[in-house]
Every structure is written in C-alpha cells, then in structure tokens.
Scaffold this motif. Structure first.
Motif, PDB file in Angstrom:
ATOM      1  N   LEU A 185      49.938  28.868 -29.888  1.00 41.18           N
ATOM      2  CA  LEU A 185      51.243  28.217 -30.008  1.00 41.18           C
ATOM      3  C   LEU A 185      52.109  28.439 -28.773  1.00 41.18           C
ATOM      4  N   GLU A 192      43.897  28.345 -39.038  1.00 41.76           N
ATOM      5  CA  GLU A 192      44.435  29.648 -38.644  1.00 41.76           C
ATOM      6  C   GLU A 192      44.437  29.800 -37.129  1.00 41.76           C
ATOM      7  N   GLU A 216      44.962  35.288 -39.096  1.00 44.26           N
ATOM      8  CA  GLU A 216      44.847  34.396 -37.961  1.00 44.26           C
ATOM      9  C   GLU A 216      43.638  34.779 -37.127  1.00 44.26           C
ATOM     10  N   LEU A 253      51.411  23.995 -42.836  1.00 41.13           N
ATOM     11  CA  LEU A 253      50.180  23.764 -42.087  1.00 41.13           C
ATOM     12  C   LEU A 253      49.016  24.513 -42.719  1.00 41.13           C
ATOM     13  N   TRP A 299      60.239  27.658 -38.401  1.00 42.07           N
ATOM     14  CA  TRP A 299      58.801  27.762 -38.156  1.00 42.07           C
ATOM     15  C   TRP A 299      58.028  28.425 -39.293  1.00 42.07           C
ATOM     16  N   ARG A 344      54.801  26.558 -40.657  1.00 41.26           N
ATOM     17  CA  ARG A 344      53.496  27.217 -40.613  1.00 41.26           C
ATOM     18  C   ARG A 344      52.873  27.299 -41.999  1.00 41.26           C
ATOM     19  N   CYS A 353      47.295  27.831 -35.611  1.00 41.04           N
ATOM     20  CA  CYS A 353      48.587  28.495 -35.817  1.00 41.04           C
ATOM     21  C   CYS A 353      48.669  29.873 -35.174  1.00 41.04           C
ATOM     22  N   ILE A 393      52.737  20.677 -32.585  1.00 47.11           N
ATOM     23  CA  ILE A 393      51.596  20.854 -33.488  1.00 47.11           C
ATOM     24  C   ILE A 393      50.381  20.098 -32.962  1.00 47.11           C
TER      25      ILE A 393
END
Length: 342
Positions: A58, A50, A21, A97, A90, A94, A53, A132
């Motif tokens: 978030l 990345e 991330e 995504l 989640w 994730r 998320c 999102i």
C-alpha cells in the motif's frame, strides 16, 4: 525516515501485520522489480487479498498514485484531500476489501484529444479507487507479466515503445518489409467482461479478488452528472486497465507466435511483418477472423501496407507515443502503391 513517509505509513497501515497479512516483497517505497519467470497455469492462492492490503504494498501504491498527480474522480476528492480521508476511513475500507464487499465508485468521463485527431474517452476513478487498483496491479503484475509474450511491449515493466521500434527495424532489415497493421477498433471500450473474467479466473483463485475486479469493470461511468451502466470494456484511466487488456491480447500474441509470425504489439496496436503483399493479405484475413471469432473483437481491417527500407525506420503505434524520429504513420507513396498493388 521522513515525516511524510511516516504519515503515509500511518494512514495506510493502521492494522498490524499480525492479522494474517502476507509478508511484504521488496523494499518499502520502491517500485516492484520485474519478476522472474514462473509457470502460467496455476491460479494463485486464496490469500491474495491479504497481500494486496499489506503495508508495504500500500505504501508503494500510494507513492505511485501521488506521483501521477491525477485529478479527482466523481467524488471531487483530490490527492491531498485523500490523505486525511484515508487516515479516518482506511480501517473500514480495508475491512470491506478483506471481506469481499468493497464497492468502487463510478469513473468520471474525461475526453482528451488524440495526437492524430479524434477524441479519446477516459474513465477516471476516484483517488481511493486508484489506490486500490494500483495495489492490486502491483500484486498481479508481478505474477502475470513474466508469462506474457516477449513480443508485447506496452505498459509492462522493463519494456518500452523504443524497444518495439528497434525490433520492427530488425524485422524490416531481414526482408520482412510488408507491414500488416492490426489496429483494434475501440478495443478498450469493447473488451467482453465474461471472457476477461474467465481468463482472470484461470490465474486467480481468491474469490474476493475476482469479485473486486468484476466490481471495477461494472462500476459505471458518470457523464454530465448521470451514471451509465457498463457491460463491456476496460475504461482507460485506471491503473488496472492496461494489465487486463494485455491479459486479453496475450491470446492474440500466442496465436501469432504459434503460427511462426514476426510481430510487435504495443497495447491495442499490433504490427505483423511478412515478405510479400500476398502473404500480408492472407495474414490480415486470418488474424481478423481470430480476433472476431475467438476474442470477440473487431479490427479496422486495413490492407497490408508496403514500406521500403528507407522510410520504414519506425513502428507506427510505438513511435506515435514516443515522438521518435520518423515516428509518424505514413501512407505509401503513389509509386509504392503501384508496386504493391494497393
């Protein structure tokens, strides 16, 4: 840190940051600041999802969605219900995504009355999709907003309808008292998806983000229990819609700036200020052609309207939204119409 904040972080950040991330910008739990100006042309890198998320992003997005207190979407899930759902699901969301396979649910059709009469149709996403979209908005807006026109005031950080009113007053005080009112007919319902995505693609290179935005545009609308496909428009009601709309209308802003015109735009309302009725009619015709030929949009094609300085103390669309003094749009008086020839 409170128990509520800890619960939110646990819900939304079950996967550690070490899995690629991007670093979190700013402080957790606060709204992102207005970004510094950056060049417009380069598309941003392939790791944008990345960053969408990332834990801090978030947490910020959840705080905003929760504070907006919106109703449930087509799945009937409330914000309170969503906390438990996200705690369980989640990691899977994730994963979809990050792999570019997430599919949003259709939006729920909701109708609300307009202040000046008529009905405004909204498309309300489910709570998870709102989260999102908000997370995506925060990442994209930080990059895109500094490239937008200084004459655009709607749905932007650090800008307001009151600022648009003040700018309009300055134009009128300078002698630009003829107002060309470009009210785009059902703009949010008629944005061309291919044209919009072409503009997004010049700014975003992460194919997962492009695919996700396209999926939100094509998610469909549920009305009376039936889901209808959508091939144009950015439904009002989701966090991402205003940013995408400003992206499309930034082309109009730049064209008006290129022509040296004085104008203010708030969302789908643009007012252009000129000195004479003849100039107003000429600008109305050329601007309407640009909207139709270049942006594939339609204007209501109102005539240029004359206002004297005593009554033109506010800007139409902005003041409608703020309730500012003298805010209502008014037709010119009979004597004004005779003087202006309208």
């Amino acid at each position: 840190m409170s128990g509520t904040r800890q619960n939110i972080q646990y819900t939304l950040a079950l996967v550690p940051e070490s899995r690629g991330e991007a670093p979190v910008r700013g402080l957790q739990g606060t709204e992102p600041p207005v970004a510094k100006s950056i060049p417009e042309s380069p598309a941003f890198g392939d790791q944008l999802m990345e960053e969408v998320c990332a834990r801090g992003n978030l947490v910020r997005a959840w705080k905003r969605v929760r504070s907006n207190k919106g109703g449930p979407g087509v799945d009937g899930m409330t914000i309170e219900d969503a906390k438990g759902y996200l705690r369980e699901h989640w990691p899977n969301i994730r994963s979809h995504l990050l792999s570019g396979t997430y599919q949003p649910q259709p939006v729920k059709r909701v109708e609300i009355p307009k202040p000046d009469g008529g009905i405004r149709k909204l498309g309300v996403p489910c709570v998870v999709d709102r989260l999102i979209q908000q997370a995506l908005l925060q990442v994209l807006q930080e990059r895109w907003d500094p490239t937008f026109s200084e004459h655009s005031y709607g749905f932007r950080p650090g800008r307001s309808a009151h600022q648009a009113v003040a700018q309009a007053q300055r134009y009128i005080a300078e002698g630009y008292s003829v107002v060309v009112d470009l009210d785009l007919e059902k703009f949010f319902d008629r944005v061309n998806h291919d044209g919009l995505m072409a503009r997004v693609a010049t700014r975003v290179s992460d194919k997962r983000v492009l695919k996700l935005i396209r999926a939100f545009l094509n998610a469909g609308v549920m009305e009376d229990g039936l889901v209808s496909p959508v091939d144009e428009g950015t439904p009002q009601g989701g966090p991402l819609s205003p940013l995408l709309s400003n992206l499309v209308l930034d082309d109009l802003d730049k064209e008006l700036t290129r022509r040296g015109l004085r104008f203010c735009r708030y969302a789908d309302d643009a007012n252009i200020y000129v000195r004479s009725r003849r100039a107003g009619e000429r600008v109305m015709a050329s601007a309407s052609r640009f909207l139709t030929d270049k942006l594939r949009l339609r204007s209501t094609r109102r005539k240029a309207r004359w206002r004297d300085r005593r009554s033109a103390n506010s800007w139409g669309s902005a003041s409608r939204m703020t309730g500012a003094s003298g805010a209502s749009r008014q037709k010119p008086s009979t004597s004004s119409r005779r003087r202006s020839g309208t």
